[in-house]
Design a protein around this motif. Structure first.
Motif, short mmCIF file in Angstrom:
data_model
loop_
_atom_site.label_atom_id
_atom_site.label_comp_id
_atom_site.label_asym_id
_atom_site.label_seq_id
_atom_site.Cartn_x
_atom_site.Cartn_y
_atom_site.Cartn_z
N ARG A 278 -8.25 -14.87 -24.66
CA ARG A 278 -9.27 -13.78 -24.20
C ARG A 278 -8.62 -12.78 -23.22
NH1 ARG A 278 -13.52 -16.59 -21.41
NH2 ARG A 278 -12.36 -18.70 -22.02
N PHE A 279 -7.99 -13.42 -22.19
CA PHE A 279 -7.34 -12.21 -21.45
C PHE A 279 -6.27 -11.35 -22.00
CE2 PHE A 279 -3.14 -11.84 -19.38
CZ PHE A 279 -3.50 -11.07 -18.24
N THR A 280 -5.68 -11.73 -23.15
CA THR A 280 -4.54 -11.09 -23.65
C THR A 280 -5.23 -9.88 -24.59
OG1 THR A 280 -3.08 -13.03 -24.08
CG2 THR A 280 -2.58 -11.34 -25.48
N SER B 11 -2.35 8.06 -17.54
CA SER B 11 -2.92 6.86 -17.93
C SER B 11 -2.25 6.44 -19.12
CB SER B 11 -4.27 6.87 -18.26
OG SER B 11 -4.55 7.78 -18.92
N HIS B 12 -2.12 7.22 -19.94
CA HIS B 12 -1.04 6.93 -21.47
C HIS B 12 0.15 6.37 -21.04
CE1 HIS B 12 -1.67 7.83 -25.52
NE2 HIS B 12 -0.46 8.03 -25.64
N VAL B 13 0.95 7.27 -20.35
CA VAL B 13 2.22 6.56 -19.98
C VAL B 13 2.19 5.18 -19.29
CG1 VAL B 13 4.28 7.23 -18.71
CG2 VAL B 13 3.06 9.03 -20.16
N TYR B 14 1.31 5.02 -18.25
CA TYR B 14 1.69 3.86 -17.60
C TYR B 14 0.82 2.87 -18.19
CZ TYR B 14 3.14 7.37 -14.27
OH TYR B 14 4.04 8.32 -13.62
N LEU B 15 -0.40 2.72 -18.89
CA LEU B 15 -0.85 1.93 -19.59
C LEU B 15 -0.40 1.50 -20.93
CD1 LEU B 15 -4.58 2.50 -18.78
CD2 LEU B 15 -3.34 0.93 -17.69
N ALA B 16 0.46 2.21 -21.11
CA ALA B 16 1.36 1.94 -22.61
C ALA B 16 2.04 0.61 -22.26
CB ALA B 16 2.31 2.97 -22.97
N TRP B 17 2.33 0.28 -21.13
CA TRP B 17 3.31 -0.99 -20.75
C TRP B 17 2.51 -2.13 -20.77
CZ3 TRP B 17 8.32 -0.31 -20.55
CH2 TRP B 17 8.76 0.89 -20.78
N PRO B 18 1.03 -2.26 -20.16
CA PRO B 18 0.26 -3.24 -20.68
C PRO B 18 -0.04 -3.56 -21.98
CG PRO B 18 -0.76 -1.87 -18.84
CD PRO B 18 0.77 -1.48 -18.97
N PHE B 19 -0.15 -2.37 -22.54
CA PHE B 19 -0.49 -2.58 -23.96
C PHE B 19 0.51 -3.14 -24.86
CE2 PHE B 19 -0.43 -0.72 -28.14
CZ PHE B 19 -1.63 -1.07 -28.51
N MET B 20 1.68 -2.69 -24.66
CA MET B 20 2.88 -3.43 -25.19
C MET B 20 3.17 -4.61 -25.09
SD MET B 20 5.75 -0.36 -25.45
CE MET B 20 5.60 0.27 -23.68
N LEU B 21 2.96 -5.16 -23.91
CA LEU B 21 2.93 -6.59 -23.51
C LEU B 21 1.84 -7.43 -23.95
CD1 LEU B 21 4.53 -8.19 -21.36
CD2 LEU B 21 2.82 -8.07 -19.82
N GLY B 22 0.56 -6.84 -23.95
CA GLY B 22 -0.57 -7.47 -24.72
C GLY B 22 -0.25 -7.75 -26.18
N VAL B 23 0.34 -6.76 -26.88
CA VAL B 23 0.75 -6.80 -28.24
C VAL B 23 1.60 -8.16 -28.43
CG1 VAL B 23 1.63 -5.67 -30.14
CG2 VAL B 23 0.01 -4.44 -28.94
N ILE B 24 2.81 -7.99 -27.72
CA ILE B 24 3.80 -9.06 -27.62
C ILE B 24 2.93 -10.48 -27.52
CG2 ILE B 24 5.58 -10.00 -26.62
CD1 ILE B 24 6.28 -7.10 -25.93
N PHE B 25 2.25 -10.59 -26.50
CA PHE B 25 1.50 -11.86 -26.15
C PHE B 25 0.50 -12.25 -27.46
CE2 PHE B 25 1.03 -11.45 -21.37
CZ PHE B 25 2.27 -12.07 -21.25
N MET B 26 0.01 -11.16 -28.06
CA MET B 26 -0.96 -11.56 -29.27
C MET B 26 -0.31 -11.78 -30.32
SD MET B 26 -3.63 -8.30 -28.52
CE MET B 26 -4.35 -8.14 -30.09
N VAL B 27 0.90 -11.14 -30.54
CA VAL B 27 1.75 -11.81 -31.64
C VAL B 27 2.18 -13.36 -31.62
CG1 VAL B 27 3.99 -11.58 -33.06
CG2 VAL B 27 2.43 -9.78 -32.41
N VAL B 28 2.59 -13.45 -30.31
CA VAL B 28 3.03 -14.98 -30.09
C VAL B 28 2.05 -16.07 -30.08
CG1 VAL B 28 4.07 -16.41 -27.99
CG2 VAL B 28 5.03 -13.99 -28.54
N VAL B 29 0.71 -15.65 -29.45
CA VAL B 29 -0.33 -16.71 -29.55
C VAL B 29 -0.91 -16.82 -30.73
CG1 VAL B 29 -2.73 -17.14 -28.44
CG2 VAL B 29 -0.84 -16.31 -27.16
N TRP B 30 -1.20 -15.85 -31.88
CA TRP B 30 -2.05 -16.02 -33.04
C TRP B 30 -1.00 -16.06 -34.26
CZ3 TRP B 30 -5.58 -12.14 -30.31
CH2 TRP B 30 -6.66 -12.72 -29.60
N VAL B 31 0.13 -15.82 -34.39
CA VAL B 31 1.00 -15.56 -35.40
C VAL B 31 0.61 -16.62 -36.25
CG1 VAL B 31 3.31 -16.16 -34.53
CG2 VAL B 31 2.93 -14.46 -36.49
N ARG B 32 0.66 -17.90 -35.57
CA ARG B 32 0.75 -19.07 -36.24
C ARG B 32 -0.47 -19.19 -37.32
NH1 ARG B 32 -1.19 -23.70 -33.58
NH2 ARG B 32 -1.90 -22.26 -31.97
N ASP B 33 -1.62 -18.63 -36.59
CA ASP B 33 -2.99 -18.76 -37.60
C ASP B 33 -3.03 -17.37 -38.55
OD1 ASP B 33 -3.63 -21.42 -36.32
OD2 ASP B 33 -4.05 -19.82 -34.30
#
Lengths: 79, 198, 345
Positions: free
Chosen positions: C137-139, C183-205
């Motif tokens: 949920r955090f991701t 905000s676009h430039v700086y929040l892009a970084w947590p967004f990219m990190l979040g996408v990476i986390f999501m791929v790692v957590v959910w790719v299995r399913d």
């Protein structure tokens, strides 16, 4: 809800971190586009100012008409 | 009303870079920012030519069109100017500009590169003419003093012409007819969608 | 000394002979231009120069040598700027408006046609099963919050000057756009990190399999009332996952190129990056709008999965029957799952 709040806080912290990292890696044009033949360690009075960003500080121009030198005077590097 | 344009007669330009120097001095342009520059084509080969290039103050200016905050405006003289108070330094104008005119005080990354700076045709910005605020942001305003841009005024070979488009086109036309050749008005087709008919 | 005298003598002889042999030529060479300004020899010493037309035939932009260290300044003329202008001002606003408003209209039409998708009550109603743990949920929310701000500030680049600027005036809009850019430039970084986390957590399913094909053939439960079988994620959710992964990667790659301008590409490359980033951006926004719709308004009970993390067991059995079975088998003794409905209830 807790996860949501944590996510917002994490996003803000990461955003601020990105801001600090990106701002510190920013280079001024006078640093990036200077050759070894150009001595721009301290740009001097012929410029609008070393921290010039197009939006000058109001005090920068009060003393002298065309900006003033900031920092120590440059050593004359003559060979 | 005049339609101000630049025309560089490349057959006369000797790449002395005096226009660049004059511009920098006149407007206190910082290091690393070049409102005007001289590009040498076919360097060292037969037919080498140098062209002095700055903002051409285009018709239907691409920079003004793509600006996400509409900070550009065209004066009655056809000069394309911008407001540094509104500019957000996004750099789209540089992508759109066919002549590479827009410059930024910081170059490392997109985030905080500062306000865009470009040739003002020696006519300042949106601030009141000849005010200190205008000088600090945009440099001097020679047009308001009834003078033409310094780069063209002091060109030693009179290669760089500035002034009303029709007038400088006529001067160039006469030169070409007199000497029998001319490499054309560089950039005019892209900037003004017309060229000097000889 | 004698050698010098000999040399001088030879030079003198040569000098004496030269005019005699080439008298006619040298006389013309000294004064090639006649009174009428025309060169009778036809030689135009500087006329054989490069010209714009010729150089544009060789390459799409004119590049030369420059004496300043800014390599970008070596481009004399790049007419591609006009094409970029055409795309950004002529096409992009229409594409963006059509894609996003079209998606909103389609969702509204679907809502009117289908209404809110409800879950039939069963004896399992009221019991909860954990669907997304705290980290998932955090991701999700970190990515989601960033995405919303990124999409609004991104749309501001296209539509801000058209919609917002007339309302609030240029100065206020300039300040707002500056903050939107930050905000676009700086929040892009947590967004990219979040996408990476999501791929790692959910790719299995999210690996596509045969059940997904059955799900698609059955219309995913959107058409009709019968629900096809689905694992943890159905084909639609897998579509959203792969869209986020793919578009997120594309937006991240093109965005990084734009964040560090001219690090890899020249000005034409930057234009292409801009075009890709904006086109994928509007499609991405439209896709996420559909995701938001089905996760909140479109389906009763779906929001709980990301809200509290626990969903109603009846909802889970309707929509993700295979996952519920798998989960109950795995955590048969787990406290959070009422694996077998107790008869007493």
């Amino acid at each position: 809800m807790k996860a949501f709040v944590a996510a917002v806080i994490a996003a803000i912290i990461l955003g601020i971190g990105a801001m600090l990292a990106l701002t510190s890696s920013q280079r001024f044009a006078y640093q990036a586009f200077a050759t070894s033949g150009a001595r721009v360690s301290e740009p001097g009075t012929n410029l609008v100012g070393p921290r010039w960003d197009g939006d000058p500080a109001p005090d920068e121009y009060d003393a002298e008409p065309h900006g003033k030198v900031r920092g120590a005077a440059s050593e004359p590097k003559r060979s | 009303m005049a339609r101000m344009k630049f025309l560089c007669d490349a057959d006369r330009c000797i790449e002395c870079n005096a226009c660049v120097t004059a511009c920098k001095n006149e407007h206190e342009v910082p290091w690393g920012i070049n409102r005007r520059r001289v590009v040498t084509l076919n360097d060292g080969k037969p037919g080498e030519r140098s062209v002095s290039m700055a903002c051409m103050h285009c018709t239907d200016a691409p920079c003004a069109a793509v600006c996400p905050v509409n900070c550009f405006y065209t004066t009655a003289d056809g000069v394309v100017l911008h407001s540094k108070d509104i500019c957000i330094g996004c750099g789209y104008c540089f992508y759109a500009c066919p002549f590479g005119a827009p410059q930024y005080p910081r170059v490392g990354n997109f985030g905080s590169r500062g306000k865009m700076d470009k040739c003002t045709y020696c006519s300042g910005g949106p601030e009141p003419d000849l005010s200190t605020a205008e000088y600090e942001k945009y440099g001097s305003n020679r047009l308001a003093e009834g003078k033409l841009p310094l780069c063209a005024e002091m060109c030693s070979t009179k290669a760089l012409l500035a002034g009303d488009g029709e007038m400088i086109a006529e001067i160039y036309k006469q030169r070409v007819l007199k000497r029998g050749y001319g490499s054309g008005a560089w950039g005019w087709k892209t900037a003004y969608r017309e060229t000097v008919a000889i | 000394m004698q050698r010098v005298a000999t040399l001088l003598g030879a030079l003198l002889v040569m000098a004496a002979l030269w005019p005699a042999s080439g008298l006619d030529m040298s006389a013309r060479a000294q004064s090639p231009i006649q009174a009428d300004g025309q060169n009778p020899m036809g030689a135009r010493p500087t006329a054989d120069s490069v010209n714009e037309e010729f150089l544009f035939k060789q390459s799409p932009k004119i590049t030369g040598r420059i004496s300043i260290p800014d390599g970008k300044a070596a481009n004399l003329i790049q007419p591609q700027g006009r094409q970029y202008q055409m795309f950004r001002e002529g096409w992009l606003p229409w594409i963006g408006a059509l894609v996003i408003l079209g998606m909103l209209a389609a969702l509204a039409a679907f809502f009117l046609y289908r209404g809110r998708i409800l879950t039939d009550h069963s004896q399992e109603s009221g019991k909860k099963i954990l669907r997304f743990n705290a980290f998932e949920r955090f991701t999700h929310w970190m990515t989601a919050v960033c995405f919303i701000i990124l999409s609004l500030s991104g749309l501001n680049y296209i539509f801000g000057k058209r919609l917002l600027m007339p309302l609030i005036g240029p100065d206020a809009f300039g300040a707002l756009a500056q903050w939107a850019k930050y905000s676009h430039v700086y929040l892009a970084w947590p967004f990219m990190l979040g996408v990476i986390f999501m791929v790692v957590v959910w790719v299995r399913d999210n690996i596509p399999n045969r059940i997904d094909w059955e799900w698609i053939k059955a219309g995913g439960g959107f058409i009709g009332s019968k629900h096809p079988h689905a694992g943890r994620f159905n084909a639609g959710q897998k579509g959203v996952f792969w869209m986020v992964a793919g578009f997120g990667a594309a937006m991240g790659a093109t965005g990084l190129m734009m964040l560090f301008p001219f690090a890899v590409f020249d000005v034409n490359g930057m234009q292409v990056m801009q075009v890709i980033h904006s086109l994928i951006g509007v499609v991405f926004i439209a896709g996420i709008l559909a995701h938001i719709y089905i996760g909140t308004l479109g389906m009763k009970g779906a929001y709980d999965a990301m809200g509290s993390g626990k969903v109603d067991l009846a909802w889970a059995r309707t929509h993700h029957d295979l996952w519920v079975e798998q989960e109950q088998a795995r955590t048969a003794s787990g406290p959070q799952v009422a694996s077998h409905p107790a008869p007493a209830e």
